[in-house]
Write an enzyme that holds these catalytic residues in place. Sequence first.
Site, PDB file in Angstrom:
ATOM      1  N   LYS A 120      -4.111   0.551  13.765  1.00 40.27           N
ATOM      2  CA  LYS A 120      -3.736   1.904  14.191  1.00 40.27           C
ATOM      3  C   LYS A 120      -4.062   2.092  15.674  1.00 40.27           C
ATOM      4  CE  LYS A 120      -5.884   4.137  10.599  1.00 40.27           C
ATOM      5  NZ  LYS A 120      -6.215   5.317   9.765  1.00 40.27           N
ATOM      6  N   GLU A 162       0.869  -1.192   0.000  1.00 43.01           N
ATOM      7  CA  GLU A 162       0.000   0.000   0.000  1.00 43.01           C
ATOM      8  C   GLU A 162       0.898   1.232   0.000  1.00 43.01           C
ATOM      9  OE1 GLU A 162      -0.635   2.270   3.004  1.00 43.01           O
ATOM     10  OE2 GLU A 162      -0.627   0.887   4.718  1.00 43.01           O
TER      11      GLU A 162
HETATM   12  N1  PSU Z   1      -1.786   2.715  10.053  1.00 43.15           N
HETATM   13  C1  PSU Z   1      -1.144   3.826  10.482  1.00 43.15           C
HETATM   14  N2  PSU Z   1      -1.211   4.941   9.736  1.00 43.15           N
HETATM   15  C2  PSU Z   1      -1.914   4.973   8.563  1.00 43.15           C
HETATM   16  C3  PSU Z   1      -2.575   3.803   8.109  1.00 43.15           C
HETATM   17  C4  PSU Z   1      -2.487   2.700   8.908  1.00 43.15           C
HETATM   18  O1  PSU Z   1      -0.539   3.834  11.536  1.00 43.15           O
HETATM   19  O2  PSU Z   1      -1.945   6.010   7.925  1.00 43.15           O
HETATM   20  C5  PSU Z   1      -3.360   3.836   6.826  1.00 43.15           C
HETATM   21  C6  PSU Z   1      -3.389   2.479   6.105  1.00 43.15           C
HETATM   22  O3  PSU Z   1      -3.141   2.725   4.743  1.00 43.15           O
HETATM   23  C7  PSU Z   1      -4.798   1.993   6.332  1.00 43.15           C
HETATM   24  C8  PSU Z   1      -5.571   3.290   6.366  1.00 43.15           C
HETATM   25  O4  PSU Z   1      -5.251   1.155   5.291  1.00 43.15           O
HETATM   26  O5  PSU Z   1      -4.710   4.137   7.130  1.00 43.15           O
HETATM   27  C9  PSU Z   1      -6.941   3.183   6.968  1.00 43.15           C
HETATM   28  O6  PSU Z   1      -7.563   4.411   6.827  1.00 43.15           O
HETATM   29  P1  PSU Z   1      -9.143   4.624   7.064  1.00 43.15           P
HETATM   30  O7  PSU Z   1      -9.369   4.499   8.561  1.00 43.15           O
HETATM   31  O8  PSU Z   1      -9.388   6.012   6.573  1.00 43.15           O
HETATM   32  O9  PSU Z   1      -9.841   3.575   6.274  1.00 43.15           O
END
Ligand code: PSU
Length: 342
Positions: free
Chosen positions: A189, A24
Amino acid sequence: MTAVVVHTEVEAAIRDHAPVVVLESAVLTTGLPDLPWADGWDRESLARAVPDWDPDAPLASQLQHRMERAVRDHGAIPCTTALINGRLHLGIDDRTAKTLMQEGVGNKVASTSLAIGMGSGLTAGTTVSGALTCCRLLSGRAEDSSWTPVLATGGIGGVHRGWTERPDISADLMSLGSTKACVVSAGSKSILDMVATLELLETISVPVLGWTTDRWPSFTSRTPESNPSITPIHDLQHLGRICSHHWQELNQSSAVLLANPLDQTLALDHDAMDQLVDRIETMATEQGLVGADRTPFVLGTIADQTAGQSVAANLALLLGNAARAGEAACMLAGPHLVRGDD
Ligand code: PSU
Ligand code: MN
């Protein structure tokens, strides 16, 4: 002009049934700045977490190179995914990577927003759900239906805290429930509701395995005993058997999630990080930060308040996941998975 561009090396790898690791790129455009290691940040913790990291080279660009190298060093072909001027690239060269770092800053596309981004000529990094859409496109090109990509990320998205008030659930989860791929992550996260995230993974039929651990890891923090329990695996053959049963014999269409914890000697204190994240989240709310402005503020403030230690740990886990994903891809692409001896 076609809307989906497959790099020739990736195209050849799929044709040859070779191991491919999909990467990603939201981490490159929204997770880390493309700037050198900041002046006030701790260089020793960086040197400990990632030996031979160049503190003077831009973070995101260097990370992209290093993740691809980690995949190659473990015998697989890297496939960084990105949206460039509305075209979805499966595998990128140096020139495309430069465009992504320069023009995609602050932008990310998920499965939900990919078509909109394509229709609008956007340049953006892919989230896990966006990269899982790419996995599906790659699998569709493979002649052998048993060929399955491995996806490496830092941490998956999931169920946000406060979901009872507002059901903010990452599209990552829905895509994990509907895409055949092995996803390697160091947890979710830190700003998420971890227990709710694991519960939902169960609901959507995603087996969650732990590389030499029976606890869901806490991303850049040390894993506390209280984290949800998961199924430990200690060797790649075991992973291969489980994947083979899940996709081939049982014909399930969900992902297999492999949690790969950060080396615990590099992980940050769990309770201190939890409190720090809580404080920064409150600050973000007080400042009225919502949507796309919020995560960069939260991540940037965590980085500054830990003198870059959170960034060093993040880099280490990302590189560790790319390496583990490379190994896993080689195992899954191998001609004979040992069946029936477990
Ligand atoms: N984990 C982190 N920082 C991030 C992400 C994950 O510590 O920026 C990113 C990954 O690409 C994950 C995305 O797929 O955030 C998920 O975002 P959202 O909650 O907007 O779906
Ligand atoms: Mn979200």
